[in-house]
Design a protein around this motif. Structure first.
Motif, PDB file in Angstrom:
ATOM      1  N   PRO A 177     -16.067   9.718  35.088  1.00 43.95           N
ATOM      2  CA  PRO A 177     -15.137   9.898  33.958  1.00 43.95           C
ATOM      3  C   PRO A 177     -14.566  11.308  33.835  1.00 43.95           C
ATOM      4  O   PRO A 177     -13.388  11.458  33.509  1.00 43.95           O
ATOM      5  N   ASN A 178     -15.351  12.334  34.125  1.00 49.85           N
ATOM      6  CA  ASN A 178     -14.844  13.700  33.998  1.00 49.85           C
ATOM      7  C   ASN A 178     -13.790  14.014  35.057  1.00 49.85           C
ATOM      8  O   ASN A 178     -12.747  14.593  34.755  1.00 49.85           O
ATOM      9  N   MET A 223     -12.989   4.352  39.131  1.00 49.00           N
ATOM     10  CA  MET A 223     -12.961   5.803  38.910  1.00 49.00           C
ATOM     11  C   MET A 223     -13.370   6.205  37.498  1.00 49.00           C
ATOM     12  O   MET A 223     -14.253   7.044  37.339  1.00 49.00           O
ATOM     13  N   PRO A 224     -12.745   5.653  36.453  1.00 49.58           N
ATOM     14  CA  PRO A 224     -13.170   6.076  35.119  1.00 49.58           C
ATOM     15  C   PRO A 224     -14.601   5.654  34.793  1.00 49.58           C
ATOM     16  O   PRO A 224     -15.283   6.335  34.020  1.00 49.58           O
ATOM     17  N   TRP A 278     -11.972  11.808  36.602  1.00 51.28           N
ATOM     18  CA  TRP A 278     -10.814  10.965  36.302  1.00 51.28           C
ATOM     19  C   TRP A 278      -9.960  11.587  35.207  1.00 51.28           C
ATOM     20  O   TRP A 278      -8.737  11.615  35.310  1.00 51.28           O
ATOM     21  N   ARG A 279     -10.594  12.117  34.163  1.00 49.04           N
ATOM     22  CA  ARG A 279      -9.842  12.759  33.080  1.00 49.04           C
ATOM     23  C   ARG A 279      -9.089  13.976  33.599  1.00 49.04           C
ATOM     24  O   ARG A 279      -7.917  14.177  33.261  1.00 49.04           O
ATOM     25  N   VAL A 290      -6.054  12.784  35.463  1.00 47.75           N
ATOM     26  CA  VAL A 290      -4.989  12.311  34.563  1.00 47.75           C
ATOM     27  C   VAL A 290      -4.284  13.490  33.902  1.00 47.75           C
ATOM     28  O   VAL A 290      -3.053  13.498  33.774  1.00 47.75           O
ATOM     29  N   GLU A 332      -9.181  -0.347  39.901  1.00 50.66           N
ATOM     30  CA  GLU A 332      -8.659   0.614  38.925  1.00 50.66           C
ATOM     31  C   GLU A 332      -9.741   1.101  37.957  1.00 50.66           C
ATOM     32  O   GLU A 332      -9.690   2.224  37.475  1.00 50.66           O
ATOM     33  N   GLY A 333     -10.708   0.259  37.680  1.00 53.23           N
ATOM     34  CA  GLY A 333     -11.759   0.630  36.737  1.00 53.23           C
ATOM     35  C   GLY A 333     -12.895   1.423  37.341  1.00 53.23           C
ATOM     36  O   GLY A 333     -13.716   1.991  36.609  1.00 53.23           O
TER      37      GLY A 333
END
Length: 61
Positions: free
Chosen positions: A24-25, A19-20, A27-28, A31, A16-17
């Motif tokens: 990070p971009n 991808m972010p 992943w955001r 979301v 789970e950790g």
């Protein structure tokens, strides 16, 4: 039993950790896109992922 469960939880958290941490971009953006989806689509995907996990667990054991 407890060690196996904690190991599975640790692996899930690592996955789970990823991808972010790595993207990070992207992943955001994912979301934000997910937040705009209808509740029924989110529930369907959650149920599908849950069922896949249960089948995999059943096949392993």
């Amino acid at each position: 039993m407890t060690t196996t469960l904690l190991t599975a939880l640790a692996i899930a958290l690592i996955i789970e950790g990823l991808m972010p941490a790595l993207f990070p971009n992207k992943w955001r953006n994912y979301v934000l896109k997910l937040a705009n989806e209808p509740i029924s689509a989110i529930r369907y995907m959650g149920t599908l992922i849950l069922l896949i996990g249960l089948v995999l667990l059943w096949l392993i054991n």
